[in-house]
Design a protein around this motif. Sequence first.
Motif, PDB file in Angstrom:
ATOM      1  N   UNK A 301       0.781  -1.241   0.000  1.00 50.74           N
ATOM      2  CA  UNK A 301       0.000   0.000   0.000  1.00 50.74           C
ATOM      3  C   UNK A 301       0.807   1.283   0.000  1.00 50.74           C
ATOM      4  N   UNK A 302       2.134   1.216   0.104  1.00 49.18           N
ATOM      5  CA  UNK A 302       2.849   2.485   0.309  1.00 49.18           C
ATOM      6  C   UNK A 302       2.690   3.450  -0.866  1.00 49.18           C
ATOM      7  N   UNK A 303       2.593   2.936  -2.091  1.00 49.44           N
ATOM      8  CA  UNK A 303       2.381   3.830  -3.238  1.00 49.44           C
ATOM      9  C   UNK A 303       1.016   4.504  -3.160  1.00 49.44           C
ATOM     10  N   UNK A 304      -0.003   3.752  -2.734  1.00 48.09           N
ATOM     11  CA  UNK A 304      -1.340   4.336  -2.578  1.00 48.09           C
ATOM     12  C   UNK A 304      -1.364   5.396  -1.488  1.00 48.09           C
ATOM     13  N   UNK A 305      -0.645   5.161  -0.401  1.00 50.84           N
ATOM     14  CA  UNK A 305      -0.581   6.157   0.675  1.00 50.84           C
ATOM     15  C   UNK A 305       0.097   7.424   0.169  1.00 50.84           C
ATOM     16  N   UNK A 306       1.183   7.275  -0.581  1.00 47.16           N
ATOM     17  CA  UNK A 306       1.862   8.457  -1.123  1.00 47.16           C
ATOM     18  C   UNK A 306       0.922   9.284  -2.011  1.00 47.16           C
ATOM     19  N   UNK A 339       5.481   4.712   5.698  1.00 43.61           N
ATOM     20  CA  UNK A 339       5.368   5.439   4.424  1.00 43.61           C
ATOM     21  C   UNK A 339       6.041   6.805   4.512  1.00 43.61           C
ATOM     22  N   UNK A 340       5.911   7.443   5.661  1.00 46.98           N
ATOM     23  CA  UNK A 340       6.612   8.722   5.856  1.00 46.98           C
ATOM     24  C   UNK A 340       8.120   8.514   5.770  1.00 46.98           C
ATOM     25  N   UNK A 341       8.610   7.424   6.380  1.00 39.88           N
ATOM     26  CA  UNK A 341      10.039   7.123   6.297  1.00 39.88           C
ATOM     27  C   UNK A 341      10.470   6.925   4.853  1.00 39.88           C
ATOM     28  N   UNK A 342       9.622   6.275   4.058  1.00 42.73           N
ATOM     29  CA  UNK A 342       9.924   6.070   2.642  1.00 42.73           C
ATOM     30  C   UNK A 342      10.007   7.412   1.911  1.00 42.73           C
ATOM     31  N   UNK A 343       9.097   8.316   2.228  1.00 46.82           N
ATOM     32  CA  UNK A 343       9.075   9.618   1.559  1.00 46.82           C
ATOM     33  C   UNK A 343      10.260  10.490   1.967  1.00 46.82           C
ATOM     34  N   UNK A 344      10.655  10.385   3.236  1.00 49.73           N
ATOM     35  CA  UNK A 344      11.718  11.263   3.738  1.00 49.73           C
ATOM     36  C   UNK A 344      13.100  10.617   3.687  1.00 49.73           C
ATOM     37  N   UNK A 345      13.151   9.312   3.493  1.00 47.63           N
ATOM     38  CA  UNK A 345      14.435   8.624   3.441  1.00 47.63           C
ATOM     39  C   UNK A 345      15.068   8.741   2.077  1.00 47.63           C
TER      40      UNK A 345
END
Length: 408
Positions: A301-306, A339-345
């Motif tokens: 789901x991480x792409x959907x959350x983004x 998901x936030x970690x993915x966006x900010x990492x």
Amino acid sequence: MKIYTVGGAVRDELLGLPVKDRDYVVVGATVEDMLAAGYRPVGKDFPVFLHPHTQAEYALARTERKSGRGYKGFTVYAAPDVTLEDDLARRDLTINAMAESEDGELIDPFHGQEDLARRTLRHVGPAFIEDPVRILRLARFAARFGFEVARETQALCRRMVDEGEVDHLVAERVWAELAKGLMEAQPSRMFAVLRDCGALARLMPELDALWGVPQPEQHHPEIDTGVHVMLVLDHAAAQGWPLDTRFAALCHDLGKGTTPPAEWPRHIAHEHRGVALVEALCERLRAPNDCRELAVLVSREHTNVHRALELRPDTVVDLLGRCDALRKPERFTRLLDACEADARGRTGFAQRPYPQAAYLQACRVAAAGVDAGAIAMAQADKTTIPDAVRQARIAAIKTVTKPALEST
């Protein structure tokens, strides 16, 4: 009988760190001596006893001789003629092979104090090669302290991998060490050490495959997927997030490491491959259910959350349903954290706003506020209940204001 404080307690005191546990070695005693003094035996593989009053662990000084494959392939010898130096010589790293006498004298036959000053992780002796768990411990200490691994120690680790010792590690032991390493201050250091010696390719080939996989430069200045995943993991660690969130951050992009069938659309390929690889990895490592479930959820789901701010309210309702967000709000929060970690990492993205998390939380609260029971009671045709509840939740989410998607 002489008693010494050994191992991590001595190391951490020299580093000025708080000491959580103290281990003791008893030299010149027999099992019968310990029992006569009131100690209670608890060791299964070698003689360990609990102090009759403090319940601290006391182990008889011992030596170990390699007798088979894996970390259990040892013959243990514990007797009064085993010296303190004999016992320290069987330990993994010089910084863990120091002792302190009851009157405060430091015993350091392998120069661990010097290696602390050098910020170096170095094996005590050639016996290091006999226990493959030591590779994982070495990597974990690198993540904890940020120390460099001595060149000769890294060479020994590569030899152990080449000779197949790592292949004999049991899943539970691998997971135990990985879980501890994930909770260290800079867990990416653990994976750097494992990758450098080839152990990562044997233990977690799905993760190892991510290095060298390119990503779109406009979204990932670091380009390399493996580098990105390490940045994501370290961001999760910097926030102090729990083990399941960190593990999910580690696994979120596994699907990018394999080539999809040509007939699969690219985005679907990544999603399906990622879930399958996460499930396979968790099964092989015997990962606990909370880590497994969150890792699968984030991978899927991480792409959907983004894309949350682009989604229609009905699509958001579907997303909340797939995540079981109304029944498991704490897990949903950890999904958003990963998901936030993915966006900010990502290089230069550490402080970038991530309004998707707050928006989806507001949507969850709005959907949870719908009185499904009252709606059900009002339906004459009970088959219409699910759709009536869904429509009410869609209407509730329509009232949630979408924040602006800021950029830096």
